[in-house]
Design a protein around this motif. Sequence first.
Motif, PDB file in Angstrom:
ATOM      1  N   GLU A  45       0.839  -1.217   0.000  1.00  0.00           N
ATOM      2  CA  GLU A  45       0.000   0.000   0.000  1.00  0.00           C
ATOM      3  C   GLU A  45       0.870   1.261   0.000  1.00  0.00           C
ATOM      4  N   GLU A  64       1.670  -7.383  -6.514  1.00  0.00           N
ATOM      5  CA  GLU A  64       1.050  -6.918  -5.268  1.00  0.00           C
ATOM      6  C   GLU A  64       0.903  -5.409  -5.249  1.00  0.00           C
ATOM      7  N   LYS A  69      -2.787  -2.617  -5.991  1.00  0.00           N
ATOM      8  CA  LYS A  69      -3.290  -1.554  -5.109  1.00  0.00           C
ATOM      9  C   LYS A  69      -3.536  -0.239  -5.850  1.00  0.00           C
TER      10      LYS A  69
END
Lengths: 476, 476
Positions: A109, A137, A141
Amino acid sequence: MADDVDLAQPVAPEELSALDKMPMRDDAGDIRPEFVEAISHAVQVADTAFLKEIVGELHEADLGDLIEALDADERAPLIELTGADFDFSALNEVDDTVREELLEELEPETVAEGVRELDSDDAVELLEGVDEEVQDEILEKLPLSERVALERSLDYPENSAGRRMQTEFISVPQDWTVGQAIDYMRETPDLPERFYEIYAVDQWQRWQGAISLDALLRARRPVSLADLVDEDRRRVSVVDDQEEVARMFGKYNLVAAPVVDIDNRLVGVITIDDVVDVIEEEADEDLKALGGVTSDEELSDNFWTIAKGRFAWLLVNLATAFIASSVLGLFEDQLQQMVALAVLAPIVASQGGNAATQTMTVAVRALATRQLNPNNALRIVIREGLVGLINGLAFAVITGIAAYAWFKTPGLGIVIGLAMICNLIAGALGGILIPMVLERVKADPAVASGTFVTTVTDVVGFFAFLGIATLWFGLK
Amino acid sequence: MADDVDLAQPVAPEELSALDKMPMRDDAGDIRPEFVEAISHAVQVADTAFLKEIVGELHEADLGDLIEALDADERAPLIELTGADFDFSALNEVDDTVREELLEELEPETVAEGVRELDSDDAVELLEGVDEEVQDEILEKLPLSERVALERSLDYPENSAGRRMQTEFISVPQDWTVGQAIDYMRETPDLPERFYEIYAVDQWQRWQGAISLDALLRARRPVSLADLVDEDRRRVSVVDDQEEVARMFGKYNLVAAPVVDIDNRLVGVITIDDVVDVIEEEADEDLKALGGVTSDEELSDNFWTIAKGRFAWLLVNLATAFIASSVLGLFEDQLQQMVALAVLAPIVASQGGNAATQTMTVAVRALATRQLNPNNALRIVIREGLVGLINGLAFAVITGIAAYAWFKTPGLGIVIGLAMICNLIAGALGGILIPMVLERVKADPAVASGTFVTTVTDVVGFFAFLGIATLWFGLK
C-alpha cells in the motif's frame, strides 16, 4: 556549488528550516556523519514531525543518498514514518540492490501510494527491477487506469524507448493558434510536471511535429502552430534501444524526443534527464566490462555477491593463463638450459599485452560511439599495425640493450628484440581485429575482447621469444 | 530512427530536395561512400549551388561527420565554397585535430564570419583549441563588442564553467508579471537561439531565481514572476570545474543552470547539451586512462602521433615488467632446479593482476562518481579484502589441482595454492588502496593506478610463489 558567493540577507533564527540548522553535507559535498546519526536516532524514537520536515525539504537525489547512508533496517521505517511526505522518485537514485530490497520490505500500500505521485517513467523505473510477485502486489493496489498504463509500459522490452518514456505529454491539433495552445495549458490542471516542448498531432493522434516552448513564447497569439512546427524533428520508435536513443540525443543536442508507435501515433516522450542516466549507465558498463566486472555489480553489494560475480571472469582468465603457460611448457628443456629465458619471457608477454590493451580500449570505445565503421575500418587496422611496428622497433632496441646488459649473453638482446616486434604487431592487430569481429557477430566487444586479446599476446609472446631463442642459440 | 514508421504522403519528384534524392546515410546509419564521392566531386568541380543546397539541409552533427569523411584537402574548399551557408557549429562536432588543422587553413575572414553566427559557448569551443596566433588573427576580424566578449570567456580557466557557458540568456526584473515577460520575449528580436528558463535579477544584475518556461506558460498574465521564481535552484560559479557541473546536472536532473560571478551577478547559462558533451568526454577519459591511452588521442590522428602518444605509457610498463622479472631473477637457481616453477609463475601473477584490475576498475569509477567517500571507505576496503580472500581460496584449490595434475610433483599444488591466496589478497588491497591514495594526493586514479597495481601483483605473485616453493622443496 556557488554557495560561497551567496550574498543573501541574514535570516532570523526562527525562519531557519531544520536543514539550515543541520546541513546534510560538509563543504566537500560529502554527507556529514552527524546528520545521518540524527536521522537514525529520529527513526528509532519515531520523531515523525522532524523526519517529515527534513524529508520534505531534501531534493530527491539527496534523499536517495540519505537512504543509502542509513543502516539497512532503518530505511523502510523512515519511509513508513514520513508517508506522503516521502518522494518515491528518491528510490530511483539508489543502487538497484538497495531499491529492490526496500520495495520488497515496504507495505505494498505504501509503495502504491508513492507510485501514484510519480511520472510514468519514474514509476516504471522504480518497479521494473522488483520480483514479478511483489510487482503484482503493488500494481493491484493502484487504480485501474494507472495500473493498465504501467503494465503496458512494463511490457516493452527492457532497455527499450518504451520503458524509458513518460506517457504524460502535451499534444494539440496543428490547426490551433499559439493563443489557443497557451490558453489550453493555463486551463488544464493535470499537465506533466516538467516539459520542454509540445507536439502537434492529427485526429488519430499521429505525430505531426514538435513545437519548442521558446518558439511558442516568442510568437504572437494569432500565429498558427503550423508555422512553428518542426516537422523534421527526430522521433524515436517505442522499440528502439535506449543506447541508440542516447546516441541520437547526444548527436543532435536534444532535450526531449517524441516516441511513436508502429502507426506513427504519439505514445510518449523521452527527456534528457533519463538520457543522461542512460549515457552514464552505458559508460559504466563499458568501463566495468573492460575491467572484467559484470555490469550489475554495485557498490552496496555484500562481499559474497561480489566474489561470486567476479569468479566467472577470473575462471576464464585462469584457463587462458594455463594455455599461455602450456606454451612455456613446450620449451621446458630450453628453459632449463638457459634460465634467463624464463626470467625474460614475462616481459615480452606483458609488453605485448599492454600495447594490445591500448589498441583494444580505443577500438571498443570507437565501436560504441560508431566512430569506427566500415568506411574507415581498413584505414584504422592498417594504422594500428603501423603503430605496433613502430613501438615494436622502439622497444626492441630498448629491451634488447637492457636484456644484454643484464645477462651479458651475446645474441640475447637480438632475440628478445625480434620477439618484441612480433608481439607488438600481434597485439596491435589482435587489439583492433578481435573487437571488430566480436561486434560483427553481435557479441559485446567490451565484455569479451580482453580475454582473447591478452591470450593472443601471451601465446605469441612466449612462442616468439622461446622459438627464436631455440633457433638462434641452437637449443634442443 | 523511426523513419520506418513514417506514413507521410508520397512527394512529387520536383519537391524532393537534394538530400532526399541522395541520402547521406544507409539503413544502418553509416555514411554512404557514394554520398561522400558526390560531395568530393562537387568540391573538385566547384559546384557551388549543389554544395550549398546539401550543406544548408544537413544538421550540424551530420555536417561534422561529412567533414570528417572527406579527404583532408577537400574540407577547407567545401567551407570556402559554401560560405555563409556553412554552419560553423558543425566544426565542434569533429575531432580536435581535424578542427584545429581546418581553422588554421581557412581564411581568418571566413572563420570570423562563421563565428559571428554562433552562440558564445559554441564560438568559445571552436576557438579554444587553436594556436594563440591564429586565434588572434580571427578575433581581430570580429566587431569590437563580440571580440571583447569572446576574449573574456577565453580568459576563464580551461574546463571551467566560464568556458562552457553561453553569455546569451534572458534576465528580467522579479517585479514583472507573466504578461510583461511574455511581451518582452515577443518584442525582443535578438533572443538566444534556444532557452529553457529565464532568470529574475535585481537592478545590479544579481541573480534572484529561475523561472522555467513551462511554469511561465501555465500561469496567467497578471501573475507576478515573484510567485513563480524558484530561488532554491542550483547555481554554478564561473570558476567551477566542468566535471563538478556535470555531476550536479546528472544528480539534480537539470536542463540549464545559471552561472554567477563572485558578486552573485548572472553572467551566463550552462545548458544540458554542453553537459552531455562533458559527461561523454569524462567517461572517455577514464576509459582511455585505464587502458593506458592519453585522453587527447583521437581516431583521426595519424600513426606517428599515436605511436608517440602511447610510447610513454609502454615505457613505464616496461620498467615495471623489468622490476617484476628481477624478482624472478632472484630465484634463477631455483628455477633451474625445478623448471615447472618458471612455467607456472606467470599464472599466479596473471590471476592476481586480473583480480586487482577488477577491484581497481570499480574503485576508480566509484571515486569518479563520489560514491566511494570517507564515509564508506573502510567498509569497502574490508569488503574487497574479503572478496580477495574468498576468490583466493577458490582459485587456490582449482589451480592447485591443475598444477599437480600437470606436473605430478607432490606439494606443487599446495605451493601454488598458497601463493594464489597471497596474491589475490594483495591484488584486492592494492586495487582499492592505490586509487584511494592517488585520489588523496590529487593525482588522477584512472591514469596512474593500472601501472602500480599490476606491479604489485607481479612482484607479490612471483615472490610468494618462488619464495614458498624454495621453503617447501628446500631449494637453494
